[in-house]
Write a protein that holds these residues in place. Structure first.
Motif, PDB file in Angstrom:
ATOM      1  N   PRO A 178       0.860  -1.205   0.075  1.00 24.87           N
ATOM      2  CA  PRO A 178       0.093  -0.155   0.101  1.00 24.87           C
ATOM      3  C   PRO A 178       0.767   1.250   0.056  1.00 24.87           C
ATOM      4  CG  PRO A 178      -0.199  -1.063   2.293  1.00 24.87           C
ATOM      5  CD  PRO A 178       0.577  -1.987   1.171  1.00 24.87           C
ATOM      6  N   PHE A 179       2.255   1.141   0.435  1.00 22.46           N
ATOM      7  CA  PHE A 179       2.908   2.626   0.420  1.00 22.46           C
ATOM      8  C   PHE A 179       3.000   2.718  -1.192  1.00 22.46           C
ATOM      9  CE2 PHE A 179       6.734   4.630  -0.633  1.00 22.46           C
ATOM     10  CZ  PHE A 179       6.511   5.766  -0.145  1.00 22.46           C
ATOM     11  N   TYR A 180       3.434   2.083  -2.047  1.00 22.87           N
ATOM     12  CA  TYR A 180       3.230   2.623  -3.485  1.00 22.87           C
ATOM     13  C   TYR A 180       2.034   2.563  -3.783  1.00 22.87           C
ATOM     14  CZ  TYR A 180       8.450   1.667  -3.907  1.00 22.87           C
ATOM     15  OH  TYR A 180       9.638   1.741  -3.775  1.00 22.87           O
ATOM     16  N   HIS A 181       1.068   1.543  -3.767  1.00 26.39           N
ATOM     17  CA  HIS A 181      -0.101   1.383  -4.885  1.00 26.39           C
ATOM     18  C   HIS A 181      -1.326   2.184  -4.244  1.00 26.39           C
ATOM     19  CE1 HIS A 181       2.051  -1.268  -7.290  1.00 26.39           C
ATOM     20  NE2 HIS A 181       2.238  -1.894  -6.351  1.00 26.39           N
ATOM     21  N   GLN A 182      -1.111   2.722  -2.897  1.00 28.23           N
ATOM     22  CA  GLN A 182      -2.285   3.525  -2.271  1.00 28.23           C
ATOM     23  C   GLN A 182      -1.684   4.795  -1.744  1.00 28.23           C
ATOM     24  OE1 GLN A 182      -4.526   1.501   0.815  1.00 28.23           O
ATOM     25  NE2 GLN A 182      -4.481  -0.380  -0.539  1.00 28.23           N
ATOM     26  N   HIS A 183      -0.989   4.850  -0.902  1.00 28.64           N
ATOM     27  CA  HIS A 183      -0.442   5.916  -0.527  1.00 28.64           C
ATOM     28  C   HIS A 183       0.173   7.097  -1.432  1.00 28.64           C
ATOM     29  CE1 HIS A 183       1.252   8.784   2.558  1.00 28.64           C
ATOM     30  NE2 HIS A 183       2.209   9.033   1.936  1.00 28.64           N
ATOM     31  N   LEU A 184       1.312   6.420  -2.136  1.00 26.64           N
ATOM     32  CA  LEU A 184       2.143   7.367  -3.194  1.00 26.64           C
ATOM     33  C   LEU A 184       1.157   7.813  -4.243  1.00 26.64           C
ATOM     34  CD1 LEU A 184       4.848   8.491  -3.171  1.00 26.64           C
ATOM     35  CD2 LEU A 184       5.753   6.537  -4.583  1.00 26.64           C
ATOM     36  N   THR A 185       0.430   6.745  -4.737  1.00 29.53           N
ATOM     37  CA  THR A 185      -0.421   7.353  -5.895  1.00 29.53           C
ATOM     38  C   THR A 185      -1.548   8.268  -5.659  1.00 29.53           C
ATOM     39  OG1 THR A 185      -1.624   5.197  -5.872  1.00 29.53           O
ATOM     40  CG2 THR A 185       0.205   5.129  -7.093  1.00 29.53           C
ATOM     41  N   GLU A 186      -1.935   8.081  -4.456  1.00 28.68           N
ATOM     42  CA  GLU A 186      -3.303   9.025  -4.161  1.00 28.68           C
ATOM     43  C   GLU A 186      -3.047  10.075  -3.339  1.00 28.68           C
ATOM     44  OE1 GLU A 186      -5.782   6.144  -2.063  1.00 28.68           O
ATOM     45  OE2 GLU A 186      -5.965   4.485  -3.591  1.00 28.68           O
ATOM     46  N   ARG A 187      -1.982  10.168  -2.407  1.00 27.81           N
ATOM     47  CA  ARG A 187      -1.860  11.209  -1.653  1.00 27.81           C
ATOM     48  C   ARG A 187      -0.411  11.448  -1.266  1.00 27.81           C
ATOM     49  NH1 ARG A 187      -4.145   7.118   0.793  1.00 27.81           N
ATOM     50  NH2 ARG A 187      -3.143   6.097   2.828  1.00 27.81           N
ATOM     51  N   GLY A 188       0.629  10.624  -1.825  1.00 23.60           N
ATOM     52  CA  GLY A 188       1.926  10.787  -1.567  1.00 23.60           C
ATOM     53  C   GLY A 188       2.377  12.266  -1.697  1.00 23.60           C
ATOM     54  N   THR A 189       3.213  12.816  -0.939  1.00 23.64           N
ATOM     55  CA  THR A 189       3.408  14.454  -1.133  1.00 23.64           C
ATOM     56  C   THR A 189       5.125  14.446  -1.632  1.00 23.64           C
ATOM     57  OG1 THR A 189       4.415  14.337   1.115  1.00 23.64           O
ATOM     58  CG2 THR A 189       2.214  15.037   0.976  1.00 23.64           C
ATOM     59  N   ARG A 190       5.612  15.517  -2.130  1.00 19.60           N
ATOM     60  CA  ARG A 190       6.932  15.826  -2.492  1.00 19.60           C
ATOM     61  C   ARG A 190       7.807  15.323  -1.294  1.00 19.60           C
ATOM     62  NH1 ARG A 190      11.134  18.929  -1.846  1.00 19.60           N
ATOM     63  NH2 ARG A 190      12.338  19.441  -3.940  1.00 19.60           N
ATOM     64  N   GLU A 191       7.698  15.407  -0.187  1.00 19.02           N
ATOM     65  CA  GLU A 191       8.640  15.091   0.851  1.00 19.02           C
ATOM     66  C   GLU A 191       8.420  13.648   1.082  1.00 19.02           C
ATOM     67  OE1 GLU A 191      11.195  15.455   3.946  1.00 19.02           O
ATOM     68  OE2 GLU A 191      10.511  16.756   2.523  1.00 19.02           O
ATOM     69  N   ASP A 192       7.345  12.932   0.733  1.00 18.60           N
ATOM     70  CA  ASP A 192       7.300  11.592   0.751  1.00 18.60           C
ATOM     71  C   ASP A 192       8.111  10.944  -0.139  1.00 18.60           C
ATOM     72  OD1 ASP A 192       5.528  11.531   2.894  1.00 18.60           O
ATOM     73  OD2 ASP A 192       3.825  11.182   1.431  1.00 18.60           O
ATOM     74  N   LEU A 193       8.181  11.539  -1.383  1.00 17.88           N
ATOM     75  CA  LEU A 193       9.140  11.101  -2.624  1.00 17.88           C
ATOM     76  C   LEU A 193      10.571  11.232  -2.290  1.00 17.88           C
ATOM     77  CD1 LEU A 193       7.412  12.678  -5.659  1.00 17.88           C
ATOM     78  CD2 LEU A 193       7.597  10.274  -5.349  1.00 17.88           C
ATOM     79  N   ARG A 194      10.871  12.491  -1.579  1.00 12.44           N
ATOM     80  CA  ARG A 194      12.287  12.476  -1.275  1.00 12.44           C
ATOM     81  C   ARG A 194      12.593  11.668  -0.227  1.00 12.44           C
ATOM     82  NH1 ARG A 194      15.446  17.645   1.761  1.00 12.44           N
ATOM     83  NH2 ARG A 194      13.503  17.789   3.137  1.00 12.44           N
ATOM     84  N   LEU A 195      11.892  11.299   0.880  1.00 14.97           N
ATOM     85  CA  LEU A 195      12.072  10.268   1.836  1.00 14.97           C
ATOM     86  C   LEU A 195      12.239   8.995   1.200  1.00 14.97           C
ATOM     87  CD1 LEU A 195      12.307   9.833   4.991  1.00 14.97           C
ATOM     88  CD2 LEU A 195       9.770   9.297   5.058  1.00 14.97           C
TER      89      LEU A 195
END
Length: 357
Positions: free
Chosen positions: A143-160
């Motif tokens: 779900p990190f990739y297929h829910q969180h990142l795709t639906e609500r992931g922030t720029r900071e999440d990408l950096r992390l």
């Protein structure tokens, strides 16, 4: 010897290993022959492993993996001319062997025997069986990739995320180079083709480690940020990657481990690319992930067809080893992504000011 190594060892394993860098060639030679000290060092490693895995002390687990990471950093680093007479390997291999055993024993204890036996003995059928195993594991569609990142992931999440991915991506080309040692025929050619792709097919500007570095720079994940945000679970995953690649006896497990890595990369990287473009970030930073969506799909297909299948055909017993490596990758990937999702979902992350790219 100038250094009192036993006193130094009493301050911790990490301090002892770091002190090797400041030792003279003569001191290192004497230390390698100082078997009473090497016995004490071995006991310190065993004690640390018991605290980390037997007593579930997180601080001990952090020290254990920091020590392994230091050893592997030396293994994957280039040689300096000033070090040609400095032999650290006897000490480093003592430490690595003991800590690796503890790490792998824990990972293997998490895998049920039933999940890695009873597999098909035909290479083609085995590949289908292995892909089914991956698809049914929680890490297969995390779900990190297929829910969180795709639906609500922030720029900071990408950096992390990119900061954590430094656990493998910057040295994946070297891992593929190591895996070719001692292999032959189509199996070696498949790994070599994968390696050549990592080398940008001969174009220095397209070397994948360079492209990954550009992704880090474009999102503001500089070395200080990586150091300050790096998760223990990401470090565990990176250490196991290094362990399986560096030791010849773990080759079959490495085939399963990195086969899963290649197989999952396209679907995961698609999520990264979509989130990146949703935020309108600089396209130069997404070249690496965009490229791997297609490249790794081909690599995975070739890996299963030309490496996994033929190995199982040559000796069905290898199937269990490949499956063990695949399960180790899936389990540690789930651990790492669970921790990353928890970090991204914490209130503090939503209010963090992104760094300047």
């Amino acid at each position: 010897m100038c250094t009192n190594w036993n006193d130094l060892l009493s301050t911790g394993l990490l301090a002892t290993l770091r002190a090797l860098d400041g030792s003279t060639a003569d001191e290192l030679a004497l230390l390698s022959e100082h078997y009473p000290f090497r016995g004490e060092l071995a006991e310190a490693c065993r004690s640390l492993a018991v605290r980390a895995y037997g007593n579930s002390e997180r601080s001990a687990l952090e020290e254990l993996h920091a020590a392994l990471a230091l050893v592997y950093e030396r293994d994957f680093s280039g040689t300096r001319v000033t070090d040609v007479d400095h032999e650290r390997q006897p000490i480093l291999r003592d430490v690595a062997a003991l800590l690796e055993r503890a790490v792998l024993d824990r990972e293997l204890s998490r895998i049920s025997e039933a999940s890695v036996t009873g597999h098909p003995t035909s290479g083609t059928e085995y590949v289908h069986w292995l892909k089914k195993m991956v698809g049914e594991h929680p890490a297969g569609w995390h779900p990190f990739y297929h829910q969180h990142l795709t639906e609500r992931g922030t720029r900071e999440d990408l950096r992390l995320l990119l900061a954590q991915e430094t656990n493998l991506d910057p040295r994946f080309d070297d891992i593929l180079a190591l895996m070719q040692v001692g292999r032959h025929g189509g199996e070696k050619l498949e790994i070599a083709a994968n390696y050549w792709d990592e080398m940008g097919n001969g174009d220095p500007m397209q070397v994948h480690t360079k492209l990954f570095g550009e992704a880090l720079a474009s999102i503001g994940a500089d070395p200080g940020y990586v150091r300050d945000t790096f998760l223990l679970e990401a470090g565990v995953s990176g250490n196991i990657s290094a362990c399986l690649a560096l030791s010849r006896r773990h080759y079959f497990k490495a085939v399963g481990y990195f086969g899963v890595t290649e197989y999952l990369a396209p679907r995961r990287f698609r999520c990264v690319v979509d989130a990146w473009r949703r935020h309108g970030l600089d396209e130069v930073g997404i070249v690496y992930h965009d490229l791997h969506i297609g490249v790794d799909a081909g690599h995975a297909a070739g890996w299963f067809k030309n490496v996994v299948g033929p190995l199982v055909n040559s000796d069905p017993r290898i199937g269990r080893e490949i499956a063990l490596g695949a399960m180790i990758r899936l389990n540690t990937s789930q651990d790492y992504l669970d921790a990353l999702l928890e970090r991204c979902s914490a209130p503090a992350m939503s209010t963090t000011t992104p760094g300047t790219a």
